[in-house]
Design a protein around this motif. Structure first.
Motif, mmCIF file in Angstrom:
data_model
loop_
_atom_site.group_PDB
_atom_site.id
_atom_site.type_symbol
_atom_site.label_atom_id
_atom_site.label_comp_id
_atom_site.label_asym_id
_atom_site.label_seq_id
_atom_site.Cartn_x
_atom_site.Cartn_y
_atom_site.Cartn_z
ATOM 1 N N UNK A 253 0.829 -1.198 0.000
ATOM 2 C CA UNK A 253 0.000 0.000 0.000
ATOM 3 C C UNK A 253 0.868 1.254 0.000
ATOM 4 N N UNK A 254 0.216 2.401 -0.210
ATOM 5 C CA UNK A 254 0.967 3.649 -0.281
ATOM 6 C C UNK A 254 1.696 3.940 1.029
ATOM 7 N N UNK A 255 1.143 3.538 2.150
ATOM 8 C CA UNK A 255 1.824 3.768 3.430
ATOM 9 C C UNK A 255 3.145 2.997 3.496
ATOM 10 N N UNK A 256 3.208 1.834 2.857
ATOM 11 C CA UNK A 256 4.462 1.084 2.796
ATOM 12 C C UNK A 256 5.495 1.835 1.954
ATOM 13 N N UNK A 257 5.035 2.386 0.819
ATOM 14 C CA UNK A 257 5.918 3.159 -0.053
ATOM 15 C C UNK A 257 6.440 4.390 0.675
ATOM 16 N N UNK A 258 5.558 5.069 1.395
ATOM 17 C CA UNK A 258 5.974 6.269 2.130
ATOM 18 C C UNK A 258 7.049 5.939 3.158
ATOM 19 N N UNK A 259 6.895 4.810 3.841
ATOM 20 C CA UNK A 259 7.895 4.395 4.830
ATOM 21 C C UNK A 259 9.241 4.122 4.159
ATOM 22 N N UNK A 260 9.204 3.434 3.028
ATOM 23 C CA UNK A 260 10.443 3.109 2.315
ATOM 24 C C UNK A 260 11.156 4.385 1.859
ATOM 25 N N UNK A 261 10.414 5.309 1.271
ATOM 26 C CA UNK A 261 11.019 6.528 0.738
ATOM 27 C C UNK A 261 11.591 7.400 1.854
ATOM 28 N N UNK A 262 10.894 7.483 2.988
ATOM 29 C CA UNK A 262 11.409 8.256 4.115
ATOM 30 C C UNK A 262 12.657 7.602 4.694
ATOM 31 N N UNK A 263 12.648 6.284 4.770
ATOM 32 C CA UNK A 263 13.784 5.555 5.347
ATOM 33 C C UNK A 263 15.041 5.752 4.511
ATOM 34 N N UNK A 264 14.877 5.759 3.195
ATOM 35 C CA UNK A 264 16.029 5.858 2.295
ATOM 36 C C UNK A 264 16.282 7.288 1.813
ATOM 37 N N UNK A 265 15.498 8.230 2.304
ATOM 38 C CA UNK A 265 15.671 9.640 1.935
ATOM 39 C C UNK A 265 15.733 9.810 0.412
ATOM 40 N N UNK A 266 14.777 9.213 -0.263
ATOM 41 C CA UNK A 266 14.739 9.302 -1.721
ATOM 42 C C UNK A 266 13.429 9.927 -2.178
ATOM 43 N N UNK A 267 13.495 10.642 -3.293
ATOM 44 C CA UNK A 267 12.307 11.189 -3.936
ATOM 45 C C UNK A 267 12.024 10.494 -5.266
ATOM 46 N N UNK A 268 12.841 9.523 -5.605
ATOM 47 C CA UNK A 268 12.693 8.827 -6.882
ATOM 48 C C UNK A 268 11.632 7.746 -6.771
ATOM 49 N N UNK A 269 10.482 8.010 -7.363
ATOM 50 C CA UNK A 269 9.345 7.101 -7.265
ATOM 51 C C UNK A 269 8.667 6.988 -8.624
ATOM 52 N N UNK A 270 8.288 5.771 -8.975
ATOM 53 C CA UNK A 270 7.554 5.507 -10.216
ATOM 54 C C UNK A 270 6.367 4.614 -9.891
ATOM 55 N N UNK A 271 5.209 4.966 -10.422
ATOM 56 C CA UNK A 271 4.029 4.106 -10.324
ATOM 57 C C UNK A 271 3.800 3.441 -11.669
ATOM 58 N N UNK A 272 3.671 2.127 -11.665
ATOM 59 C CA UNK A 272 3.418 1.364 -12.888
ATOM 60 C C UNK A 272 1.910 1.264 -13.086
ATOM 61 N N UNK A 273 1.399 1.905 -14.120
ATOM 62 C CA UNK A 273 -0.039 1.969 -14.360
ATOM 63 C C UNK A 273 -0.618 0.609 -14.726
ATOM 64 N N UNK A 274 -1.849 0.381 -14.249
ATOM 65 C CA UNK A 274 -2.620 -0.823 -14.606
ATOM 66 C C UNK A 274 -1.834 -2.107 -14.358
ATOM 67 N N UNK A 275 -1.093 -2.127 -13.251
ATOM 68 C CA UNK A 275 -0.239 -3.282 -12.962
ATOM 69 C C UNK A 275 -0.588 -3.869 -11.606
ATOM 70 N N UNK A 276 -0.517 -5.184 -11.518
ATOM 71 C CA UNK A 276 -0.755 -5.905 -10.270
ATOM 72 C C UNK A 276 0.571 -6.140 -9.554
ATOM 73 N N UNK A 277 0.516 -6.834 -8.418
ATOM 74 C CA UNK A 277 1.728 -7.113 -7.652
ATOM 75 C C UNK A 277 2.729 -7.921 -8.469
ATOM 76 N N UNK A 278 2.250 -8.950 -9.170
ATOM 77 C CA UNK A 278 3.139 -9.805 -9.964
ATOM 78 C C UNK A 278 2.971 -9.525 -11.459
ATOM 79 N N UNK A 279 2.983 -8.248 -11.827
ATOM 80 C CA UNK A 279 2.839 -7.874 -13.236
ATOM 81 C C UNK A 279 3.935 -8.465 -14.111
#
Length: 302
Positions: A253-279
């Motif tokens: 979920x987005x809260x997991x992504x937010x935790x990862x980005x804060x932990x690694x101090x990164x702003x580099x994020x990409x969302x893969x459109x119309x994709x599932x977990x095992x796309x």
């Protein structure tokens, strides 16, 4: 991710990593630490000093990432896919293996020694957690986390298993997991399985469950407990980090992504459109988007 233009891989001088290129060949090899590394040496005239090591997630085999590893090999990188020990579903191999996060980290360390010091880890799902644990003890050139478990996966694992904070996260609580549904072919120790619709976008007419099932496996519940009890802790060294999440992921979920980005101090994020977990197993367009995102990020940072 900062920037949007796709830049082709620059032509570089061959890397001089103690004869690495000469040692690499298209092969799989076992490790003393029980994992298996498949190597794909760089193809063509261009060659990068940076190698790419692909880990795998909780529910797909390392072979799921082989085509993408070969794609980046054709772009000039020495690449490899690492198959973790303890996930194999065969009746004769690892069903009775005891796999720990520490053991999986050792397998990554052995693989990075094979590929050289300028290795970029590309790590989905549970493999992303292993990659982050790896950074507690070692460094890498770069890190790509795809639908990754966050550094502290307690909340995520409780969501997956349906256990609330009042319940113990232990073997007794996880005894309901094992061999049902899409994972009915699993053998050996109890494994952390999950519903098909949370892994794939099953709504499309082109979804082939039988084909996808051939590429599936699952971690033991004991490994899930080890992850639960051992969150990532390290003194942060700056490692360029790209975080990727599928738009239709029903696990991360987005809260997991937010935790990862804060932990690694990164702003580099990409969302893969119309994709599932095992796309990676059922969505070629999403896989192409992933490859492009990694290429752009690599050119911006290296």
């Amino acid at each position: 991710m900062r920037g949007s233009s796709l830049v082709s891989l620059r032509k570089r001088n061959p890397c001089s990593l103690g004869g690495l290129v000469g040692r690499l060949s298209n092969q799989s090899r076992p490790f003393s630490s029980k994992g298996k590394l498949s190597l794909f040496p760089t193809q063509g005239e261009t060659e990068s000093a940076y190698s790419f090591l692909f880990l795998h997630g909780a529910w797909e085999k390392a072979s799921s990432w082989e085509a993408t590893a070969k794609y980046f090999s054709a772009q000039g990188h020495n690449t490899g896919t690492l198959s973790f020990s303890g996930f194999d579903n065969s009746k004769t191999k690892s069903q009775n293996e005891t796999t720990t996060i520490h053991g999986l980290v050792e397998e990554v360390q052995e693989a990075t020694k094979e590929l050289g010091p300028l290795t970029v880890l590309i790590a989905p799902c549970l493999g992303g957690f292993v990659a982050q644990k790896y950074l507690e003890s070692w460094n890498v050139a770069g890190l790509v986390l795809i639908n990754s478990f966050p550094p502290n996966s307690e909340a995520l694992l409780r969501r997956i298993t349906g256990l609330d904070k009042t319940e113990s996260f232990d073997e007794k609580s996880l005894s309901k997991y094992g061999y049902s549904g899409i994972f009915s072919s699993l053998v050996g120790k109890p494994r952390l399985t999950i519903e098909t619709e949370k892994l794939f976008d099953t709504s499309g007419s082109n979804f082939d469950l039988n084909s996808a099932q051939a590429h599936l496996q699952a971690p033991t519940t004991a490994l899930a407990i080890d992850i639960f009890n051992n969150p990532v802790h390290f003194e942060l060294n700056h490692v360029p980090t790209l975080v990727i999440r599928s738009e239709k992921d029903r696990i991360i979920e987005q809260e997991d992504v937010n935790e990862i980005m804060a932990f690694h101090h990164t702003e580099d994020f990409v969302e893969i459109k119309d994709a599932s977990h095992l796309f990676i197993l059922d969505n070629p367009a999403a896989t192409a988007h992933l490859r492009k995102a990694i290429e752009e990020w690599f050119e911006e940072n290296f």
